[in-house]
Design a protein around this motif. Structure first.
Motif, short mmCIF file in Angstrom:
data_model
loop_
_atom_site.label_atom_id
_atom_site.label_comp_id
_atom_site.label_asym_id
_atom_site.label_seq_id
_atom_site.Cartn_x
_atom_site.Cartn_y
_atom_site.Cartn_z
N ALA A 1 -0.76 35.48 -6.91
CA ALA A 1 -2.12 34.93 -6.89
C ALA A 1 -3.12 35.97 -7.38
O ALA A 1 -4.01 35.68 -8.18
N ALA A 2 -2.97 37.20 -6.90
CA ALA A 2 -3.87 38.29 -7.33
C ALA A 2 -3.77 38.48 -8.84
O ALA A 2 -4.77 38.65 -9.54
N PRO B 1 -7.46 25.87 -10.98
CA PRO B 1 -6.98 27.00 -10.18
C PRO B 1 -7.89 27.20 -8.96
O PRO B 1 -9.11 27.24 -9.10
N CYS B 2 -7.29 27.30 -7.80
CA CYS B 2 -8.07 27.52 -6.58
C CYS B 2 -8.28 29.02 -6.41
O CYS B 2 -7.55 29.70 -5.68
N VAL B 3 -9.28 29.52 -7.11
CA VAL B 3 -9.51 30.96 -7.12
C VAL B 3 -9.90 31.49 -5.74
O VAL B 3 -9.62 32.65 -5.41
N ALA C 1 -5.78 35.62 -0.91
CA ALA C 1 -4.43 36.19 -0.95
C ALA C 1 -4.47 37.64 -1.40
O ALA C 1 -3.81 38.51 -0.81
N ALA C 2 -5.24 37.92 -2.44
CA ALA C 2 -5.37 39.30 -2.93
C ALA C 2 -5.92 40.19 -1.83
O ALA C 2 -5.46 41.32 -1.62
N GLU D 1 1.30 36.18 -2.72
CA GLU D 1 -0.04 36.78 -2.73
C GLU D 1 -0.22 37.71 -3.94
O GLU D 1 -1.29 37.74 -4.55
N THR E 1 -5.69 32.14 2.91
CA THR E 1 -6.42 31.14 2.15
C THR E 1 -7.89 31.19 2.57
O THR E 1 -8.23 31.82 3.56
N ALA E 2 -8.71 30.49 1.81
CA ALA E 2 -10.14 30.45 2.11
C ALA E 2 -10.46 29.22 2.94
O ALA E 2 -10.20 28.10 2.51
N ASP F 1 -8.58 30.65 -2.87
CA ASP F 1 -7.33 30.97 -2.19
C ASP F 1 -6.65 32.18 -2.82
O ASP F 1 -6.02 32.98 -2.13
N GLU F 2 -6.76 32.30 -4.14
CA GLU F 2 -6.16 33.47 -4.80
C GLU F 2 -6.90 34.76 -4.41
O GLU F 2 -6.26 35.80 -4.20
N LEU F 3 -8.20 34.68 -4.28
CA LEU F 3 -8.96 35.85 -3.82
C LEU F 3 -8.60 36.21 -2.38
O LEU F 3 -8.44 37.39 -2.03
N GLN G 1 -4.54 24.49 -7.73
CA GLN G 1 -3.26 25.18 -7.84
C GLN G 1 -3.46 26.68 -7.64
O GLN G 1 -4.55 27.21 -7.84
N ARG H 1 -4.10 20.73 0.09
CA ARG H 1 -5.20 21.48 -0.52
C ARG H 1 -5.24 21.18 -2.01
O ARG H 1 -4.21 21.17 -2.68
N LEU I 1 -5.68 36.11 -11.14
CA LEU I 1 -7.13 36.35 -11.24
C LEU I 1 -7.49 37.21 -12.46
O LEU I 1 -8.64 37.21 -12.89
#
Lengths: 255, 255
Positions: B188-189, A180-182, A188-189, B185, A151-152, A184-186, B148, B145, B192
């Motif tokens: 999540a990626a 969307p919590c981008v 994760a990626a 993960e 996560t960020a 955290d998605e970034l 989403q 947090r 994006l």
């Protein structure tokens, strides 16, 4: 198309290391406007000298803890402490970490990951002449789901949320999922290319330049829900115990 | 290097649609061994006919709910229900979703997302002759947090966890973080590149072929922590209230 890769050749980081220089050298001329760097918090902590003796680990967790959220002792006697740390982040052991550290030492989280991200982002933009965003990442467990995801915990020059409030879906109806919590998605990626067993603490995400912006965008602190607004601000056992005591006291007082 | 992109040309999905055919046509010859497909649960629900009238939304949430975890009513009177659904997933509104659905309708989650993933994975491997993995994804909020992230609610032919237990870090010390949830993960990626406002419900992740495996690998159900083992199985207010009642009753009984 999103592309995600780890920078190669990042050396072991010692206290006082100039991370801007380290990352800039590793990146060379490979970065472009709109790239987002995901930097593992561990190397930021090391550069900031946030290293203590392992013997002081339990004490350090206590010192980093603002609020105990939940504790559980396993059948083997190991106690897990889920706590809110001074950054507002809820995690096990307040982020005090013993992996990939020198023998006999543990790491604390960076003092102010948003400030660390801003310094890195400012320095890298100047040094490399490209408008990048920077995330500082940490590995967190979560409620309800096993395992951990990255996560960020720090951010600069990048939108941490993609704000879709007021936007509509393909049928023109308001979107229900709004935020969307981008970041955290970034993060994760990025973890998918960094791994946990090797020294690849910095990843680059290319393909979402629309998320990169000014240095004064809100940091990752804005992702953290404060305790009062959180339906899960306390573990179920802890909340039950507090309620039990209050209920018993109320009856006693009424008698 | 990880590459993530959305498949183009996926049409609106109607009940009874053959998703294997739809995805295979959209993918053409672009897929390779080791690619992982992240399929938005919404199109699986639509293909499975999991559509109900919007007027029945509250009733449907109740029907999908196994256990109420927490509720909160906002100052405007809107009540959020965090519930565990029949899949064990804790989320708002039991996954009952009104975005990107036909006017006057809402969608339920797929009946058995792991089974849906397995059917898709089996079919696509046969049809395309490539060994892909399949994730079914959904957008979930989380404790502590805001916002989403997309997560995996179904999986087939792909490891949902990268099991690092017993592995060591670069210094040869045991890794403390033991169970990265790579399925979440990957989901999540994929989010994006999918976005929420357009019709790109299927993404491909290339570059982690090591995570692709047999069709009988554990599904996404194995990510879900069961209530008993979860320190956050109940909202803080709900646990406090239950404790309060029990505490009052205990004193009453003792009097």
């Amino acid at each position: 198309m999103l592309q995600v890769w780890a920078l190669e050749g990042i050396p072991e980081i010692a206290p006082g290391a100039d991370l801007i220089d380290v990352i800039a050298r590793s990146a060379g001329t490979s970065l472009r406007d709109g790239d987002i760097l995901a930097v593992t918090s561990k190397i930021v902590s090391k550069a900031e000298g946030r290293i203590i003796a392992a013997d002081d680990r339990e004490e350090a967790i206590t010192a980093e803890t603002v609020r105990v959220v939940a504790t559980r002792t396993s059948p083997t006697g190991h106690t897990t402490r889920i706590v809110e740390n001074r950054l507002g982040i809820v995690s096990a052991a307040a982020g005090v970490d013993a992996s990939n550290t020198a023998e006999g030492t543990v790491l604390l989280l960076p003092l102010d990951p948003d400030a660390s991200a801003r310094a890195l982002c400012t320095g890298l933009r100047e040094r490399l002449g490209v408008t990048v965003g920077v995330l500082i990442t940490d590995t967190l467990g979560r409620a309800w789901r096993d395992g951990q995801t990255d996560t960020a915990i720090g951010a600069a020059g990048v939108h941490v949320f993609e704000d879709l409030r007021g936007r509509t879906d393909a049928e023109g109806r308001p979107l229900v999922v709004t935020l969307p919590c981008v970041a955290d998605e970034l993060a994760a990626a990025a973890d998918l290319v960094k791994g946990k067993t090797s020294r690849r603490p910095v990843a680059v995400v290319r393909g979402r330049a629309d998320l990169v912006g000014d240095l004064d965008l809100p940091g990752a602190r804005s992702i953290v829900r404060d305790g009062e607004n959180d339906m899960f601000r306390l573990g179920a056992d802890e909340a039950y115990a507090a309620g039990f005591a209050a209920g018993a006291a109320a009856v006693d007082a009424a008698d």
